[in-house]
Design a protein around this motif. Sequence first.
Motif, PDB file in Angstrom:
ATOM      1  N   THR A  11     -14.381  33.367 158.581  1.00 48.43           N
ATOM      2  CA  THR A  11     -15.044  34.222 159.569  1.00 48.43           C
ATOM      3  C   THR A  11     -16.323  34.826 159.005  1.00 48.43           C
ATOM      4  N   THR A  71     -20.208  29.871 165.008  1.00 50.80           N
ATOM      5  CA  THR A  71     -18.891  30.377 165.394  1.00 50.80           C
ATOM      6  C   THR A  71     -17.864  30.063 164.303  1.00 50.80           C
ATOM      7  N   GLN A  72     -16.766  30.803 164.340  1.00 51.64           N
ATOM      8  CA  GLN A  72     -15.701  30.542 163.368  1.00 51.64           C
ATOM      9  C   GLN A  72     -15.155  29.139 163.547  1.00 51.64           C
ATOM     10  N   SER A  73     -15.060  28.683 164.809  1.00 51.56           N
ATOM     11  CA  SER A  73     -14.561  27.335 165.088  1.00 51.56           C
ATOM     12  C   SER A  73     -15.456  26.273 164.462  1.00 51.56           C
ATOM     13  N   SER A  79     -14.918  26.233 160.713  1.00 50.76           N
ATOM     14  CA  SER A  79     -13.643  25.588 160.368  1.00 50.76           C
ATOM     15  C   SER A  79     -13.754  24.075 160.487  1.00 50.76           C
ATOM     16  N   GLN A  80     -14.423  23.606 161.524  1.00 54.78           N
ATOM     17  CA  GLN A  80     -14.589  22.160 161.714  1.00 54.78           C
ATOM     18  C   GLN A  80     -15.451  21.565 160.592  1.00 54.78           C
TER      19      GLN A  80
END
Length: 321
Positions: free
Chosen positions: A22, A31-33, A36-37
């Motif tokens: 984060t 974004t956090q997404s 992560s990706q």
Amino acid sequence: MLDLDLKTLQLVAAIAETGSVTSAAERAGVTQSAASQALRRAEALIGAPLFDRGRRPLTPTAVGRMVASRAHDLARDAASLLADARAAAELPGRIDLRIGLVDSLAGTIGARIVKELADGALALSVTAWSGLAHSHAEALMRREIDAALTCDPMEGLADMERILLFREPYVLIAPRGAADELRTLTLREVLESRRLVRHSARSHAGRQVERHLERMGLRPPRAFEFDTSDALVAMVATGMGVAITTPLCLLQGLAHAAAVVALPLPGPGFSRDLLLTMRRGDLETLAPRIADVARAVARSHALPQISVMVPWLTSESLALA
């Protein structure tokens, strides 16, 4: 195929520093997404986990530490590349120039030549190689340098372009206290009364001197031989003998010049050419400008000092091309 791009690597580094996906995402402005990706893509491409997900804050594995460390280096290199590319676009005539400098130039006005090439809108960067002239011939053949400021015409190499920079005569240098004794002697008589301090036989100057002595039928015994001109001048300054050298080589030994005197070479004279040498077709537009820079620096920084050390030299005997 998955791409491991610089932005992904920087995200990995940010996660390693913050211990949080984060926080790394916030730092990178994604974004956090997305963060992560990116991490999953990096691990899939590398084939190993980059973080221990069982620990909080996230702790990089050995592979993760290595990737994070290298990411910073790559980011700096990318920023440097971008700056150089922008500079090249603004000044398309500039290049990254690799140039060889014969020792007597490197040790006298070489630094000023390099500075003028870099500051004068000719080169983005300059890498200068010093050393004996034969090393520059080899470097040109291997394409390790683009050009050489040298005294070696490299006549045995095909497809070479040469631009004459200036010509200087060989002179006799002797301990200052011996000047009056030697001034009226022939070269044979000088070498019978004093040992000859030689330029190395590996150097172009050394080979030129030996050819001149052979033409004169002179074979003085070998006593002292040096690769560098400052060492040669130092030996003469200590009274160990005399030397046949050039004004620029004498200038390289400036620290010892007060203890020596330069006399006209008895008998027939000979000279040395300083050349800008490069492969044919290389530096076609830049070569004349590089030559102009070298001549201008020689005129402003070498000739005044040489005129003090060798006041009897005429402008015709020490000539800029």
